[in-house]
Design an enzyme around this catalytic site. Structure first.
Site, PDB file in Angstrom:
ATOM      1  N   ARG A  49       6.940   6.338   2.343  1.00 15.17           N
ATOM      2  CA  ARG A  49       5.698   7.196   2.524  1.00 15.17           C
ATOM      3  C   ARG A  49       4.320   6.590   3.573  1.00 15.17           C
ATOM      4  O   ARG A  49       4.211   6.864   4.163  1.00 15.17           O
ATOM      5  CB  ARG A  49       4.601   7.300   0.872  1.00 15.17           C
ATOM      6  CG  ARG A  49       2.980   8.544   1.755  1.00 15.17           C
ATOM      7  CD  ARG A  49       2.444   8.097   0.894  1.00 15.17           C
ATOM      8  NE  ARG A  49       1.880   8.991  -0.442  1.00 15.17           N
ATOM      9  CZ  ARG A  49       2.124  10.181  -0.466  1.00 15.17           C
ATOM     10  NH1 ARG A  49       1.183  10.757   0.480  1.00 15.17           N
ATOM     11  NH2 ARG A  49       2.006  10.968  -1.005  1.00 15.17           N
ATOM     12  N   ILE A  54       1.057  -1.551   0.440  1.00 15.40           N
ATOM     13  CA  ILE A  54      -0.172   0.025  -0.281  1.00 15.40           C
ATOM     14  C   ILE A  54       0.507   1.413  -0.180  1.00 15.40           C
ATOM     15  O   ILE A  54       1.893   1.091   0.968  1.00 15.40           O
ATOM     16  CB  ILE A  54      -0.972   0.051   1.178  1.00 15.40           C
ATOM     17  CG1 ILE A  54       0.206  -0.447   2.877  1.00 15.40           C
ATOM     18  CG2 ILE A  54      -2.254  -0.967   0.704  1.00 15.40           C
ATOM     19  CD1 ILE A  54      -1.025  -0.353   3.973  1.00 15.40           C
ATOM     20  N   HIS A  55       0.430   1.992  -0.825  1.00 16.11           N
ATOM     21  CA  HIS A  55       0.970   3.496  -1.209  1.00 16.11           C
ATOM     22  C   HIS A  55       0.099   4.320  -1.628  1.00 16.11           C
ATOM     23  O   HIS A  55       0.858   5.791  -1.216  1.00 16.11           O
ATOM     24  CB  HIS A  55       2.588   3.348  -1.792  1.00 16.11           C
ATOM     25  CG  HIS A  55       2.159   3.499  -3.231  1.00 16.11           C
ATOM     26  ND1 HIS A  55       1.538   2.314  -3.986  1.00 16.11           N
ATOM     27  CD2 HIS A  55       2.419   4.518  -3.809  1.00 16.11           C
ATOM     28  CE1 HIS A  55       1.513   2.611  -5.150  1.00 16.11           C
ATOM     29  NE2 HIS A  55       1.405   3.891  -5.174  1.00 16.11           N
ATOM     30  N   ARG A  56      -0.963   4.365  -1.712  1.00 16.27           N
ATOM     31  CA  ARG A  56      -1.562   6.203  -2.562  1.00 16.27           C
ATOM     32  C   ARG A  56      -2.079   6.487  -0.612  1.00 16.27           C
ATOM     33  O   ARG A  56      -2.592   5.983  -0.259  1.00 16.27           O
ATOM     34  CB  ARG A  56      -2.792   4.885  -2.959  1.00 16.27           C
ATOM     35  CG  ARG A  56      -2.998   3.847  -4.089  1.00 16.27           C
ATOM     36  CD  ARG A  56      -2.509   4.795  -5.587  1.00 16.27           C
ATOM     37  NE  ARG A  56      -2.259   4.187  -6.306  1.00 16.27           N
ATOM     38  CZ  ARG A  56      -1.747   4.446  -7.908  1.00 16.27           C
ATOM     39  NH1 ARG A  56      -1.192   5.210  -7.378  1.00 16.27           N
ATOM     40  NH2 ARG A  56      -0.920   3.567  -8.371  1.00 16.27           N
ATOM     41  N   ASP A  69      -2.251  -1.879  -3.824  1.00 10.94           N
ATOM     42  CA  ASP A  69      -3.075  -0.541  -4.599  1.00 10.94           C
ATOM     43  C   ASP A  69      -2.487  -0.397  -5.494  1.00 10.94           C
ATOM     44  O   ASP A  69      -2.465   0.917  -6.023  1.00 10.94           O
ATOM     45  CB  ASP A  69      -3.414   0.153  -3.336  1.00 10.94           C
ATOM     46  CG  ASP A  69      -2.497   0.944  -2.658  1.00 10.94           C
ATOM     47  OD1 ASP A  69      -1.038   0.531  -3.486  1.00 10.94           O
ATOM     48  OD2 ASP A  69      -2.386   1.671  -2.031  1.00 10.94           O
TER      49      ASP A  69
END
Ligand code: UD1
Length: 387
Positions: free
Chosen positions: A255, A218-220, A302
């Protein structure tokens, strides 16, 4: 000899550019001189340098060192930097990949200088303009002189926007060439799969057995920037792992790591990060990622790239987006969109892991997209001037 400038900046672009650079070096080194510009959007060594080394991508000629910032700050700095490079190099063509801020900055800079643009991975649409990537894709396609589509769905999206298939030149920004080429990411996955099997020891390092773990990424911003959403997603992953007796491998985008370290309430953070089913890792190299994807029982992601790679390697995928740009995957039934909703994530994992009849039609080409793209680039560069 034609000079083309390639702009890369974010992790998936280093991987994509490697496929074309490999095809140029093998078949077209006498006709094409490639100048690589790295915007510096991704700068940590394990988000950038490792991909150049592992995938044999030539070192960049220009490093813009733009780094992080708001969308406007980041894109503006790239725009100025890329313009300077273009004025200095005077290329016959600018080559762009995908949907990042580096891509759209390249498109704006080149179009204002009248330099033709070729967009690899054109036509991809989530039809959701709240995603910055969608805006970047729309602008870049509509400024391009050559658009290379990985799938037939991409061709249909472009046709709806007034950019129908067109394979006879002369090509101009007003009458672009629009081609269905297959996906260069598929080229890469085929090319590197065997090497990953031979050289990657990521399963040992993550302490998991093939087929006995789920892989998550996940990074969005919409999934990681709100601590509630992020904590609920991580809890849902743990829940899926416990329900299906799997380990959960999670290589962390910087992030995401920063948000876990800084924003999760300490008690929740400790409970999650110390959970015995979770394997939190630094960002994985491409070969390690391929190895993880090939041997995962299930993928939750994602990322646009990871969801497709799951499909190439015939793994079921839970897509942690409300609208995937890769509608082909959900249409096949082997992937399900859940957004960040924990109940939907659990239900999708149970459904996909329970199915024995999943199938993965070959819709991403034949693994030779990069060669087709290079031939079309040369065709454009050698076409008589349009009037
Ligand atoms: C970008 C792309 C996204 C792509 C992703 C792949 C845009 C709009 N988004 O998202 O489409 O899927 O790359 O990774 O271009 N950071 C570091 N070190 C790094 C890189 C980033 O610490 O090497 C941190 C910074 O805090 C930065 C944040 O990650 O603010 C986000 O980076 P950014 O490049 O803005 O977007 P991504 O989320 O990586």
């Amino acid at each position: 000899m034609h000079t083309i400038v390639t702009v890369v900046g974010a992790r998936p672009q280093f991987i994509k550019a490697a496929a074309i650079s490999r095809a140029i070096a093998r078949h077209h080194a006498d006709r094409l001189r490639e100048v690589i510009v790295h915007t510096g959007q991704h700068y940590d060594p394990d988000m950038s340098r490792v991909f150049f080394e592992e995938l044999g991508l030539p070192r960049e000629h220009h490093q813009l060192e733009v780094g992080s910032g708001s969308h406007a700050q980041q894109t503006a700095a790239m725009l100025t930097g890329i313009e300077q490079v273009l004025l200095h190099e005077r290329p016959a063509l600018l080559l762009l990949y995908g949907d990042t801020n580096s891509t759209v900055a390249g498109a704006l800079a080149a179009s204002k200088l009248g330099i033709p643009i070729a967009h690899v991975e054109g036509g991809v649409r989530s039809r959701h303009k709240a995603y910055p990537e969608e805006v970047n894709r729309l602008i870049t396609d509509h400024l391009s002189t050559l658009i290379f589509c990985p799938t037939l769905d991409g061709m249909r999206h472009l046709e709806r926007e007034g950019l129908p298939a067109r394979d006879i030149g002369p090509f101009t920004a007003d009458r672009p060439g629009v081609f269905h080429t297959g996906d260069i990411m598929y080229d890469n996955s085929l090319f590197f799969a065997e090497q990953a099997e031979r050289t990657s020891d990521i399963l040992q390092r993550a302490d998991v057995e093939a087929g006995r773990f789920a892989l998550a990424t996940i990074h969005r911003p919409h999934n990681v920037d709100d601590p509630e959403v992020l904590g609920d997603l991580l809890d849902a992953f743990i829940d899926v792992a416990e329900t299906h007796d799997l380990q959960l491998v999670l290589p962390l985008h910087p992030r995401t790591k920063a948000r876990i370290d800084q924003d999760l309430p300490p008690a929740r953070r400790e409970r999650i990060t110390g959970h015995p089913r979770l394997r939190l890792l630094p960002p994985a190299s491409f070969l390690d990622m391929v190895q993880l994807e090939r041997h995962a029982a299930l993928i939750l992601t994602d990322s646009g790239g990871v969801q497709k790679e799951g499909y190439y390697f015939e793994r079921p995928v839970v897509i942690l987006l409300d609208k995937t740009p890769w509608v082909e995957l959900t249409a096949s039934g082997s992937a399900i969109e859940t957004g960040a909703d924990p109940a939907k994530i659990r239900a999708a994992a149970t459904e996909l892991l329970g199915r024995k009849d999943l199938h993965y039609p070959r819709i991403f080409g034949d693994g030779k997209a990069a060669e087709t793209i290079c031939e079309r680039l040369i065709e454009l560069l050698e076409q008589p001037p349009a009037h």
